[in-house]
Design a protein around this motif. Structure first.
Motif, PDB file in Angstrom:
ATOM      1  N   VAL A  69       0.841  -1.200   0.000  1.00  0.00           N
ATOM      2  CA  VAL A  69       0.000   0.000   0.000  1.00  0.00           C
ATOM      3  C   VAL A  69       0.878   1.252   0.000  1.00  0.00           C
ATOM      4  O   VAL A  69       0.696   2.154  -0.818  1.00  0.00           O
ATOM      5  CB  VAL A  69      -0.942  -0.005   1.231  1.00  0.00           C
ATOM      6  N   VAL A  70       1.880   1.273   0.885  1.00  0.00           N
ATOM      7  CA  VAL A  70       2.759   2.442   0.954  1.00  0.00           C
ATOM      8  C   VAL A  70       3.509   2.609  -0.370  1.00  0.00           C
ATOM      9  O   VAL A  70       3.613   3.718  -0.899  1.00  0.00           O
ATOM     10  CB  VAL A  70       3.759   2.312   2.124  1.00  0.00           C
ATOM     11  N   GLY A  71       3.993   1.494  -0.916  1.00  0.00           N
ATOM     12  CA  GLY A  71       4.732   1.554  -2.175  1.00  0.00           C
ATOM     13  C   GLY A  71       3.865   2.098  -3.302  1.00  0.00           C
ATOM     14  O   GLY A  71       4.298   2.924  -4.107  1.00  0.00           O
ATOM     15  N   PHE A  72       2.626   1.634  -3.345  1.00  0.00           N
ATOM     16  CA  PHE A  72       1.683   2.077  -4.373  1.00  0.00           C
ATOM     17  C   PHE A  72       1.418   3.581  -4.240  1.00  0.00           C
ATOM     18  O   PHE A  72       1.495   4.333  -5.212  1.00  0.00           O
ATOM     19  CB  PHE A  72       0.393   1.272  -4.245  1.00  0.00           C
ATOM     20  N   VAL A  73       1.138   4.005  -3.006  1.00  0.00           N
ATOM     21  CA  VAL A  73       0.857   5.428  -2.775  1.00  0.00           C
ATOM     22  C   VAL A  73       2.092   6.264  -3.140  1.00  0.00           C
ATOM     23  O   VAL A  73       1.982   7.320  -3.767  1.00  0.00           O
ATOM     24  CB  VAL A  73       0.433   5.662  -1.306  1.00  0.00           C
ATOM     25  N   ALA A  74       3.271   5.753  -2.784  1.00  0.00           N
ATOM     26  CA  ALA A  74       4.507   6.496  -3.091  1.00  0.00           C
ATOM     27  C   ALA A  74       4.692   6.648  -4.590  1.00  0.00           C
ATOM     28  O   ALA A  74       5.114   7.712  -5.065  1.00  0.00           O
ATOM     29  CB  ALA A  74       5.709   5.776  -2.485  1.00  0.00           C
ATOM     30  N   THR A  75       4.358   5.616  -5.371  1.00  0.00           N
ATOM     31  CA  THR A  75       4.520   5.730  -6.830  1.00  0.00           C
ATOM     32  C   THR A  75       3.531   6.745  -7.393  1.00  0.00           C
ATOM     33  O   THR A  75       3.828   7.446  -8.357  1.00  0.00           O
ATOM     34  CB  THR A  75       4.320   4.389  -7.572  1.00  0.00           C
ATOM     35  N   ILE A  76       2.346   6.828  -6.769  1.00  0.00           N
ATOM     36  CA  ILE A  76       1.377   7.826  -7.243  1.00  0.00           C
ATOM     37  C   ILE A  76       1.887   9.226  -6.917  1.00  0.00           C
ATOM     38  O   ILE A  76       1.827  10.132  -7.751  1.00  0.00           O
ATOM     39  CB  ILE A  76      -0.004   7.591  -6.609  1.00  0.00           C
ATOM     40  N   ILE A  77       2.415   9.392  -5.707  1.00  0.00           N
ATOM     41  CA  ILE A  77       2.945  10.711  -5.324  1.00  0.00           C
ATOM     42  C   ILE A  77       4.096  11.097  -6.255  1.00  0.00           C
ATOM     43  O   ILE A  77       4.200  12.226  -6.718  1.00  0.00           O
ATOM     44  CB  ILE A  77       3.455  10.693  -3.864  1.00  0.00           C
ATOM     45  N   GLY A  78       4.955  10.139  -6.553  1.00  0.00           N
ATOM     46  CA  GLY A  78       6.136  10.442  -7.364  1.00  0.00           C
ATOM     47  C   GLY A  78       5.823  10.571  -8.831  1.00  0.00           C
ATOM     48  O   GLY A  78       6.599  11.152  -9.600  1.00  0.00           O
ATOM     49  N   GLY A  79       4.684  10.043  -9.276  1.00  0.00           N
ATOM     50  CA  GLY A  79       4.356  10.019 -10.705  1.00  0.00           C
ATOM     51  C   GLY A  79       4.512   8.589 -11.188  1.00  0.00           C
ATOM     52  O   GLY A  79       5.619   8.055 -11.161  1.00  0.00           O
ATOM     53  N   MET A  80       3.423   7.971 -11.634  1.00  0.00           N
ATOM     54  CA  MET A  80       3.448   6.550 -11.998  1.00  0.00           C
ATOM     55  C   MET A  80       4.565   6.237 -13.002  1.00  0.00           C
ATOM     56  O   MET A  80       4.738   6.934 -13.983  1.00  0.00           O
ATOM     57  CB  MET A  80       2.118   6.130 -12.625  1.00  0.00           C
ATOM     58  N   GLY A  81       5.285   5.181 -12.755  1.00  0.00           N
ATOM     59  CA  GLY A  81       6.287   4.722 -13.717  1.00  0.00           C
ATOM     60  C   GLY A  81       7.607   5.469 -13.622  1.00  0.00           C
ATOM     61  O   GLY A  81       8.540   5.172 -14.344  1.00  0.00           O
TER      62      GLY A  81
END
Lengths: 295, 245
Positions: A223-235
């Motif tokens: 969950v944290v990893g997923f949220v972090a990728t969204i914050i950072g910009g997917m991909g």
């Protein structure tokens, strides 16, 4: 002053752990346009691998954790994701949820659902060093050095090796990458193997820190990893790592700033802040990549 | 070298290619021309396996290609340069070329093999912009990079989809000169072009595609191909009217 340094060290150490998961999710999203919700389960599997084969010898922990996670990651890619690789994004998402559920239930079937305590690297977890009047847990240093080294290695791999060149091409445009000869099966398997290495390392650090293992142990990191990728910009791998450190900073800050009575609701505040953040920057800090439909 | 026999491609209920048959010979430029939506791009995609055949067979060196896979065909010397360049814009010129070089058929150095240095010699502006991000190149340079990228994969046959699209006229001239030189160096080209008349003039062999069908083979008889082309664009009835005026 020393308190603040302590908080900073906590945040960097926690952020490193989060970053291992976030970067793995971003990497797979890059090449497959799929959010891999099974990433946390790779971490759990590595944890059980340590429990089964690694607790007796400190030297076995790292190879067992890495081999366990890489093996599971490759198996899941082959069995669950390859058959649906060209399907739509929702189908891929459901496949990754399904893979996650299957792994968790297989673990329950084999090892039972009772949480286990796994004591590894106990001498490290219990020791501290004092630098300039600040008492620092050796494990925090180990965690920080390990995660930064892994992120550094991954960067070198992406920008200095043929494998990295192919991974970046696949992430930019998978179809065209195949047109210039990038082997689809191999490059995706390689990406999963890398996420296995990240998961195995995260498992070792997590167990050393908390000593607890259950079939859903890795879920929070997904969950944290997923949220972090969204914050950072997917991909965007760099963005994912930055997002992970940001979540860790917010978490540690709230942990210390919130009054004791409401500290139990810390995560609600963390995600509340993230929601606000996404309202302001919907594409993440560094902008989303690859959210355009694939050719 | 490459023989396409009565192939068809279906996207859902749309029949994108109804029946296409043609042949590409070693060391020749073969043009496949026709109006927008005639099925040319789909035909190229079907050859390399990016679109599945609903019927027909593609033969490479006399052997049927069963379940073609683009990355494997690259290793057998068949490279598709897709429409709209499609270079990797986040990478430098050099990285784009290095990537393509990885797939070049291995083994002992072949006669006339293209190296990165050869490519830089041919395309001087790419040599000057080696370390530039490919996204920052001009349209003409991007097209050069797309072709250069195909060359370093050391192909026997390049499938070129609309290479002149979006280029300024003088760049198109330059491009066609390059294509002629490429053929002379021994590389076969299957050229899909909307710039039909120029493509036919350059080609050794030309085919007209219309409504998903490659109707006839006119071979080297360019006048006949041009006539067929006009029929394909206007339809025979309108043509008679036009001639009557």
């Amino acid at each position: 002053m020393s308190d603040y340094i302590q908080y900073a060290i906590d945040a960097i150490s926690l952020g490193g752990l989060y970053a291992l998961s976030a970067v793995a999710i971003a990497l797979i999203f890059g090449v497959m346009r799929m959010v891999n919700f099974a990433q946390g389960d790779f971490i759990t599997c590595a944890g059980y691998a340590i429990l089964l084969f690694g607790v007796h010898s400190t030297w076995l922990i790292i190879p067992v954790a890495l081999a366990g996670a890489v093996l599971v990651a490759l198996l899941v890619e082959r069995a669950a994701f390859r058959p649906v690789r060209n399907a739509s994004m929702p189908t891929l998402l459901i496949a990754s949820f399904a893979a996650s559920a299957v792994i968790q239930n297989l673990i329950i079937l084999i090892a039972g659902s009772t949480p286990r305590s796994v004591g590894i690297l106990e001498s490290v977890s219990a020791s501290f060093v004092t630098i300039g009047g600040v008492r620092i847990a050796v494990l925090d240093i180990v965690t920080t050095v390990t995660t930064l080294s892994l992120l550094g290695l991954l960067t070198v791999c992406l920008y200095k090796t043929s494998l990295g060149l192919q991974l970046r091409a696949a992430a930019e445009n998978f179809t065209v990458a195949r047109m210039v000869g990038v082997r689809a099966n191999r490059i995706i398997a390689a990406a999963f193997a890398i996420t296995g290495v990240l998961a195995g390392s995260a498992a070792g650090l997590l167990l050393a820190k908390t000593g607890g293992l259950s079939p859903t142990r890795g879920l929070q990191l997904t969950v944290v990893g997923f949220v972090a990728t969204i914050i950072g910009g997917m991909g965007n791998l760099f963005g994912a790592a930055a997002g992970a450190y940001l979540i860790a900073i917010i978490t540690v800050a709230l942990q210390t700033a919130l009054p004791v009575q409401i500290r139990g609701y810390r995560d609600a505040f963390v995600y509340g802040i993230i929601v606000l953040f996404l309202v302001l920057w919907p594409d993440g800090i560094f902008g989303a990549r690859g959210t355009v439909e694939r050719v | 070298m490459l023989k396409v026999e009565d192939i068809g491609v279906r996207y859902g209920s749309t029949q994108a290619v109804r029946s296409a048959s043609f042949e590409v010979r070693a060391g020749e430029i073969t043009a496949l021309v026709g109006s927008n939506g005639a099925g040319k791009t789909t035909t190229l995609k079907a050859i390399v396996g990016l679109a599945s055949l609903s019927k027909g067979t593609v033969f490479l060196d006399g052997k049927a290609l069963r379940r073609p896979v683009p990355e494997r065909l690259v290793r057998r010397g068949i490279v598709l340069v897709p429409e709209g360049r499609q270079i990797f814009v986040t990478m430098t010129v050099e990285e784009n070329l290095r990537l393509a070089e990885l797939a070049a058929p291995k083994g002992k150095a072949q006669e006339g093999r293209w190296t990165r240095d050869d490519v830089y010699e041919r395309f001087a502006s790419l040599a000057r912009r080696r370390t530039t991000s490919a996204g920052a190149l001009s349209g003409g340079e991007q097209q050069q990079l797309a072709i250069a990228r195909a060359l370093v994969a050391n192909p026997r046959l390049i499938l070129l989809d609309e290479p002149s699209f979006g280029l300024a006229p003088q760049l198109v001239d330059q491009l066609f000169v390059h294509l002629g030189e490429l053929r002379d160096s021994g590389t076969a080209i299957l050229l899909v072009e909307q710039n039909a008349l120029r493509a036919i003039d350059l080609a050794d062999r030309a085919y007209v595609m219309s409504q998903g069908t490659v109707r006839r083979h006119a071979g080297g008889d360019h006048d006949r191909v041009k006539e067929e082309l006009i029929n394909a664009y206007l339809g025979p009835a309108e043509r008679q009217e036009a001639d009557g005026v």
